[in-house]
Each structure stands twice: as structure tokens, then as C-alpha cells.
Motif scaffolding. Structure first.
Motif, short mmCIF file in Angstrom:
data_model
loop_
_atom_site.label_atom_id
_atom_site.label_comp_id
_atom_site.label_asym_id
_atom_site.label_seq_id
_atom_site.Cartn_x
_atom_site.Cartn_y
_atom_site.Cartn_z
N ASP A 191 29.92 53.06 55.30
CA ASP A 191 29.76 52.36 54.04
C ASP A 191 29.07 53.32 53.07
N ARG A 192 28.85 52.87 51.84
CA ARG A 192 28.26 53.75 50.84
C ARG A 192 26.92 54.31 51.29
N ARG A 193 26.08 53.47 51.90
CA ARG A 193 24.75 53.90 52.33
C ARG A 193 24.84 55.00 53.37
N GLY A 212 38.28 52.28 54.33
CA GLY A 212 38.39 51.19 53.38
C GLY A 212 38.41 51.70 51.95
N PRO A 213 37.58 51.13 51.06
CA PRO A 213 37.61 51.53 49.65
C PRO A 213 37.00 52.90 49.40
N LEU A 220 36.57 60.98 54.98
CA LEU A 220 37.92 61.43 55.25
C LEU A 220 38.58 60.52 56.29
N PRO A 221 39.74 59.96 55.98
CA PRO A 221 40.45 59.14 56.97
C PRO A 221 41.11 60.02 58.02
N ARG A 222 41.27 59.47 59.22
CA ARG A 222 41.94 60.20 60.30
C ARG A 222 42.91 59.28 61.01
N LEU A 223 43.85 59.89 61.71
CA LEU A 223 44.84 59.15 62.49
C LEU A 223 44.50 59.25 63.98
N HIS A 241 51.58 59.07 56.61
CA HIS A 241 50.17 59.29 56.29
C HIS A 241 49.93 59.35 54.79
N GLY A 242 50.82 60.01 54.07
CA GLY A 242 50.64 60.14 52.63
C GLY A 242 50.71 58.83 51.89
N LEU A 243 51.28 57.80 52.53
CA LEU A 243 51.38 56.49 51.88
C LEU A 243 50.16 55.62 52.13
N ARG A 244 49.30 56.04 53.07
CA ARG A 244 48.15 55.21 53.42
C ARG A 244 47.15 55.14 52.29
N ARG A 245 46.86 56.28 51.68
CA ARG A 245 45.89 56.33 50.60
C ARG A 245 46.03 57.68 49.89
#
Length: 251
Positions: A191-193, A212-213, A220-223, A241-245
Motif C-alpha cells: 500500500d502507499r505506506r 492495485g492502483p 512493480l507488478p510481476r507474473l 502482460h501489456g494489457l494488464r496495466r
């Protein structure tokens, strides 16, 4: 060109997609694996072979981000291994070297030579000792922090949050004699904190799973890549993957 952002409290979209980063854990016997954290050596060999046949090469996250900053990341994918299992040096690393791939290993300096006690189900898997981590580092593996003891940072109090981020980095740097650039959130929870604490602790980037947001260098998101990921599944994960975010700055 990305739009300039403020001090990090908001996100601004960039035209480039996020880098493709794969998340592994243990490499070994998959017969008792309730959390799907293990791939067999043969499966890892086939997965890396799949990458190489398509002109892709696995590298550490630090190398991937550095190449990306220069506009030279085409054909590179990040390979990460969480928790620092002992089988990384003996089993995973020889496979990586055979395919000419690098990787980032996220370790728990507060559990050196211990096991995955945080998992209530499944077998106890041994973790690397200090010597094992030094061996991986000496062979060119990027060593990052997974915290001290595998605590969910989104549920940690302020003291624990500081200890898990700051003290783990110090411990790894003392162990390896090299700076630590990367952090990986235990359980993928961020989360942000937590992201702010990691940034304030001096890390250059941090990996999550699906943040998430949040996004950017500290989320960094991972698969997840597992034993069931055959060539067809890998192709789908790579192409989708490129469509996820999209890549954003601001975290």
C-alpha cells in the motif's frame, strides 16, 4: 516522454507498458506444493528455453530497469526468485547459467539457514545460509531484500515497518559487501505506506505482484510462473502482460 510528476503523491500515465517481470520461488520437487511456489528443474529449463528461442533473455530487475532507462530493454525480461530458498544455488542457478540468464534473488536475512515457517501448509523448505547468499552474489546474481522475516508490511506497525525495510537492507549489504537496490514485498502486499517506507529506506525499486492502483518503480507488478506454465501459457502471459496495466510514475 513522461509527464513530470510532483513529490510522489500522484501517478501520471506514460505511453510505455510496464516491464515483463516473472516471479519464481523454489525449484525442486513439486509433489507437495499447496501454494504453487515450486517448479521442477526440468520445467524451469523448458521455460527459459522458451524465452531464448523467442529472442528473449532473462536478467535481474536492476539490469532490466537500467536498460529500460537507456531505451535498450528490448528483448529483456526480469527473472525474480522470492524467499531465498537453498535450492536456488544448487538447482536453479545452474539452469539459469546454462541459458545465459541472470536473476534477482530476494532473501530474508533474519531467517538465514531457517525455513519457510510462515507457510502453515506444505513441507518445510530450507532457506539459504549466509554463505549460500554470498555464493549467489559471487556468481553475478542480484541480491535484494524480502524484508527481515517475511512480514506483511501492510499490517505492520511503524517500528516493524522500519526494521523490516531498513535493517534488512543493512544486513544484506554487510553480508555481501555490495549495495542493495531492490526490495520485494512479502506476500506481494503493498500500500502507499509500505511503498513510502521502502523508498525512504533507500531502495531504488520494489516488486509486488498485482499492486492495485499503485504503480511505478516502488510497485512493480510481476507474473507468477509455476509448474503448470507450459509454452502456450507462457505465450499468453507474455502477450497479455501489456494489457494488464500501463507504466506510471509517482509511487
Amino acid at each position: 516522454m513522461s509527464v513530470p510528476v510532483d513529490t510522489g503523491t500522484r501517478a501520471v500515465r506514460s505511453p510505455a507498458p510496464v516491464p515483463w517481470v516473472a516471479m519464481y520461488h523454489s525449484v525442486g520437487n513439486c509433489s507437495d506444493d499447496p501454494y504453487r511456489i515450486t517448479v521442477s528443474p526440468d520445467r524451469l529449463d523448458r521455460q527459459l528455453g522458451w524465452l531464448r528461442r523467442r529472442g528473449l533473455r532473462g536478467v535481474s530487475v536492476a539490469e532490466l530497469l537500467a536498460a529500460r532507462a537507456r531505451g535498450e530493454d528490448r528483448g529483456l525480461v526480469g527473472l525474480t526468485f522470492d524467499d531465498g530458498y537453498a535450492d536456488f544455488v544448487d538447482v536453479a542457478l545452474p539452469v539459469l547459467r546454462r541459458h545465459g540468464c541472470g536473476a534477482t534473488l530476494f532473501v530474508l536475512p533474519g531467517r538465514l539457514g531457517g525455513n519457510n515457517a510462515w507457510d502453515p501448509l506444505g513441507p518445510r523448505k530450507p532457506l539459504l545460509t549466509a554463505d549460500g547468499i554470498r555464493s549467489a552474489a559471487a556468481q553475478g546474481v542480484e541480491i535484494g531484500s524480502h524484508g527481515l522475516t517475511h512480514v506483511d508490511l501492510t499490517k505492520a506497525d511503524d517500528v516493524t515497518l522500519t526494521v523490516e525495510t531498513v535493517e534488512s537492507r543493512v544486513a544484506i549489504e554487510e553480508l555481501t559487501g555490495a549495495p542493495v537496490a531492490g526490495f520485494c514485498y512479502p506476500y506481494g502486499s503493498v500500500d502507499r505506506r509500505a511503498a513510502d517506507a521502502v523508498r525512504d529506506a533507500g531502495y531504488e525499486y520494489a516488486c509486488a505482484i498485482d499492486p492495485g492502483p499503485l504503480s511505478g518503480r516502488y510497485a512493480l507488478p510481476r507474473l507468477h510462473i509455476g509448474q503448470n506454465d507450459t509454452a502456450v501459457r507462457l505465450l499468453l502471459k507474455y502477450r497479455l502482460h501489456g494489457l494488464r496495466r500501463r507504466a506510471v510514475e509517482g509511487v
